[in-house]
Motif scaffolding. Structure first.
Motif, mmCIF file in Angstrom:
data_model
loop_
_atom_site.group_PDB
_atom_site.id
_atom_site.type_symbol
_atom_site.label_atom_id
_atom_site.label_comp_id
_atom_site.label_asym_id
_atom_site.label_seq_id
_atom_site.Cartn_x
_atom_site.Cartn_y
_atom_site.Cartn_z
ATOM 1 N N THR A 1 16.531 -30.564 4.711
ATOM 2 C CA THR A 1 16.918 -29.104 4.233
ATOM 3 C C THR A 1 15.662 -28.590 4.592
ATOM 4 O O THR A 1 14.355 -28.861 4.174
ATOM 5 C CB THR A 1 16.787 -29.515 2.694
ATOM 6 O OG1 THR A 1 17.799 -30.412 2.291
ATOM 7 C CG2 THR A 1 17.202 -28.270 2.071
ATOM 8 N N ARG B 1 18.400 -24.774 -2.679
ATOM 9 C CA ARG B 1 19.079 -26.171 -2.577
ATOM 10 C C ARG B 1 18.219 -27.015 -1.771
ATOM 11 O O ARG B 1 17.810 -26.675 -0.483
ATOM 12 C CB ARG B 1 20.555 -25.996 -1.909
ATOM 13 C CG ARG B 1 21.110 -27.395 -1.646
ATOM 14 C CD ARG B 1 22.541 -27.099 -0.801
ATOM 15 N NE ARG B 1 23.677 -27.045 -2.093
ATOM 16 C CZ ARG B 1 25.108 -26.625 -1.810
ATOM 17 N NH1 ARG B 1 25.303 -26.592 -0.584
ATOM 18 N NH2 ARG B 1 25.892 -26.850 -2.833
ATOM 19 N N ARG C 1 18.674 -31.104 -0.056
ATOM 20 C CA ARG C 1 19.663 -32.081 0.171
ATOM 21 C C ARG C 1 18.739 -33.043 0.828
ATOM 22 O O ARG C 1 17.934 -33.017 1.836
ATOM 23 C CB ARG C 1 20.704 -31.575 1.330
ATOM 24 C CG ARG C 1 21.813 -30.773 0.575
ATOM 25 C CD ARG C 1 23.146 -30.739 1.359
ATOM 26 N NE ARG C 1 24.033 -30.227 0.646
ATOM 27 C CZ ARG C 1 25.096 -30.742 -0.302
ATOM 28 N NH1 ARG C 1 24.798 -32.078 -0.703
ATOM 29 N NH2 ARG C 1 25.978 -29.821 -0.852
ATOM 30 N N SER D 1 18.674 -37.668 2.205
ATOM 31 C CA SER D 1 19.704 -38.828 2.014
ATOM 32 C C SER D 1 18.858 -40.253 2.502
ATOM 33 O O SER D 1 17.641 -39.964 2.834
ATOM 34 C CB SER D 1 20.633 -38.774 3.248
ATOM 35 O OG SER D 1 20.146 -38.335 4.766
ATOM 36 N N ARG E 1 15.591 -40.911 -0.243
ATOM 37 C CA ARG E 1 16.185 -39.705 -0.912
ATOM 38 C C ARG E 1 15.501 -39.178 -2.269
ATOM 39 O O ARG E 1 15.285 -37.911 -2.458
ATOM 40 C CB ARG E 1 17.684 -39.874 -0.937
ATOM 41 C CG ARG E 1 18.068 -40.822 -2.204
ATOM 42 C CD ARG E 1 19.242 -41.347 -1.936
ATOM 43 N NE ARG E 1 20.048 -42.211 -3.121
ATOM 44 C CZ ARG E 1 19.574 -43.577 -2.749
ATOM 45 N NH1 ARG E 1 18.929 -44.063 -1.817
ATOM 46 N NH2 ARG E 1 20.422 -44.642 -3.603
ATOM 47 N N GLU F 1 25.475 -37.014 0.817
ATOM 48 C CA GLU F 1 23.828 -36.484 0.553
ATOM 49 C C GLU F 1 23.775 -36.320 -0.827
ATOM 50 O O GLU F 1 24.634 -36.222 -1.750
ATOM 51 C CB GLU F 1 23.626 -35.280 1.374
ATOM 52 C CG GLU F 1 23.797 -35.347 2.821
ATOM 53 C CD GLU F 1 23.352 -34.021 3.460
ATOM 54 O OE1 GLU F 1 22.601 -33.796 4.155
ATOM 55 O OE2 GLU F 1 24.351 -32.933 2.857
ATOM 56 N N VAL G 1 21.307 -34.087 -3.746
ATOM 57 C CA VAL G 1 21.250 -32.797 -3.918
ATOM 58 C C VAL G 1 20.297 -32.550 -5.185
ATOM 59 O O VAL G 1 20.655 -33.140 -6.075
ATOM 60 C CB VAL G 1 22.633 -31.985 -3.867
ATOM 61 C CG1 VAL G 1 23.518 -32.311 -4.960
ATOM 62 C CG2 VAL G 1 22.340 -30.590 -3.912
ATOM 63 N N GLU H 1 19.831 -28.747 -6.862
ATOM 64 C CA GLU H 1 20.455 -27.366 -6.839
ATOM 65 C C GLU H 1 19.268 -26.507 -7.794
ATOM 66 O O GLU H 1 19.344 -26.898 -8.894
ATOM 67 C CB GLU H 1 21.951 -27.118 -7.203
ATOM 68 C CG GLU H 1 22.718 -27.727 -6.355
ATOM 69 C CD GLU H 1 23.220 -26.874 -5.310
ATOM 70 O OE1 GLU H 1 22.710 -25.613 -4.997
ATOM 71 O OE2 GLU H 1 24.169 -27.178 -4.602
ATOM 72 N N ASP I 1 27.319 -30.057 -7.579
ATOM 73 C CA ASP I 1 27.881 -30.196 -6.318
ATOM 74 C C ASP I 1 29.235 -30.760 -6.031
ATOM 75 O O ASP I 1 29.417 -31.707 -5.315
ATOM 76 C CB ASP I 1 26.712 -31.086 -5.250
ATOM 77 C CG ASP I 1 27.124 -30.724 -3.981
ATOM 78 O OD1 ASP I 1 27.524 -29.616 -3.604
ATOM 79 O OD2 ASP I 1 26.688 -31.773 -3.015
#
Length: 442
Positions: A18, A67, A69, A71, A75, A118, A120, A122, A239
């Protein structure tokens, strides 16, 4: 700014998934008079509203300021590091100064390290919060690089108005997901056999169900239905993941931490007298008490390195929900300095309540037997603020909306131990699908 977040163990360097927002976060929080029910404030036309609401209290948000993101196995650490980076140059004017005021990130994380989904965080442009008789509004933007620091956001700060009732789902049909009911019973039997061999003590197996509507779903309607029918749960949407979880993975406030453990379930009948008898039998069930003890132990062991002390009740209580009853235990503790709610959520995940015992062996058995990617089902979902305080539930009683919002993948899981009966476990999973099915009109 307030106390910095904790510093988790640094993950190995790898390319960012990101980009960092161009500019810095500028945020202002003001108090409000009662604007009405939080979920009624979510505006129409916003495809990705954010929600975390229980008994009318909590947070809702819309618009997107930023945002993040991530993974893979790092993560959680990656998300926390980027959240700290985003806050590093922020300008914050907080006239309320409660937990959940100032900049807030709503989050949802994948269950498995290898998941294709993924995770996230936000950061909404607008957040409205309500707790203990107080309401507030936060507006957040990303300020252009080089702009003069501003203590106020442009334009007036006005209370949002409630909106009309959203359109309910239409013509929803349901179909088998990754496996049929019969096939899932066979998987449960296979898991019981593996437990009998000594591979694991407990494993949580999940199944999915596909719901399809004739028109794109308005997630606000699903949220309102869930909140009305299950007020004791935390109704959430992040999401595309929407649901009503009864399980608080971790809640922090200053240096206090709490985690609610649910394991051991029985379906309600609707007859109050009969349900009381069922609750008593649940509280005496050696199978359910054993399953619950595994789950409590896993939470306590995960929390202890971060706490100066913990408190664990001697026995569970029975939590009564609209459709099921659970054995429940509230574990509490006093945190050491500098530990964030997200760091704790990472340490607690996955608990025995959603994975099994021992965790590593149970996770391997899940990968062998389930035949599906859980995505963010059974992963942490919730929010954190700039101090690191927050609330993270486990994403249960939920569904993941598809890209066009006409399909929802519903999930339910059951703890399998020695002696589990496949037909009984299927019935339990069916009961756990009821909240989302009802919210979709099924």
């Amino acid at each position: 700014m307030s106390t910095p977040l904790s510093s988790p163990a640094q993950p190995a360097e790898r390319p960012a998934t990101t980009p960092r927002p161009a500019g810095r976060l500028v945020s202002r929080t003001v108090g409000l008079d009662d604007p009405g029910p939080l979920l009624d404030l979510l505006p129409p036309g916003d495809a990705e509203p954010l929600a975390w609401v229980r008994r009318g209290e909590g947070l809702v948000g819309w618009g997107r300021a930023a945002r993040i993101r991530t993974s893979g196995p790092d993560r959680f650490a990656d998300a926390e590091r980027r959240w700290r980076e985003l806050l590093g140059g922020s300008v914050v004017r907080d006239e309320v100064r409660l937990r959940g005021t100032g900049p807030v990130a709503f989050g949802s994380f994948a269950f498995a390290d290898a998941s294709a989904s993924e995770s996230v965080l936000e950061v909404p442009e607008t957040v409205v919060g309500h707790r203990d008789g107080r309401w507030w509004l936060t507006r957040t933007t990303v300020q252009a690089p080089g702009a003069r620091a501003a203590a106020e956001l442009p334009g007036p700060v006005e209370a949002p108005a409630p909106h009309g009732r959203p359109e309910p789902p239409r013509d929803v049909t349901f179909a088998d997901g990754s496996v049929t009911s019969t096939e899932w019973e066979l998987l449960v039997a296979a898991a019981v056999a593996r437990i009998g061999r000594g591979d694991v003590d407990k494993v949580v197996l999940a199944r999915d169900l596909l719901a399809r509507a004739s028109a794109p779903l308005d997630v606000r309607s699903v949220l309102q239905r869930l909140a009305a029918a299950y007020p004791a749960t935390w109704t959430f949407h992040v999401d595309g993941l929407v649901g009503a979880t009864p399980e608080m993975l971790v809640r922090t406030h200053v240096r206090l931490v709490a985690s609610r453990v649910l394991a051991g379930t029985i379906r309600r009948t609707g007859d109050d007298e009969h349900d009381l008898a069922l609750a008593a039998s649940l509280a005496r069930s050696s199978k359910d008490l054993g399953e619950h003890e595994y789950a409590v132990r896993s939470v306590v062991e995960a929390l202890e390195p971060f706490c100066a002390g913990t408190n664990v009740p001697e026995s569970p209580f029975v939590l009564h929900l609209a459709n099921v009853m659970h054995l429940a235990t509230d574990v509490t503790g006093v945190l050491r300095d500098g530990v964030s709610s997200l760091r704790l959520a990472a340490a607690l995940h996955p608990s025995a309540a959603v994975c099994g015992t021992p965790t590593g062996a149970a996770a391997g058995l899940i990968a062998d037997l389930e035949g599906m990617d859980r995505g963010r089902y059974a992963g942490p979902v919730g929010w954190l603020d700039a101090d690191g305080d927050g609330e993270w539930g486990i994403a249960l009683r939920c569904g993941q909306l598809g890209d066009d919002a006409t399909e929802v993948r519903l999930f339910a899981g059951c703890g399998i131990v020695d002696g589990s009966d496949p037909a009984a476990e299927l019935a339990e999973s069916t009961a756990k699908l009821v909240p989302m099915r009802d919210a979709l009109g099924g």
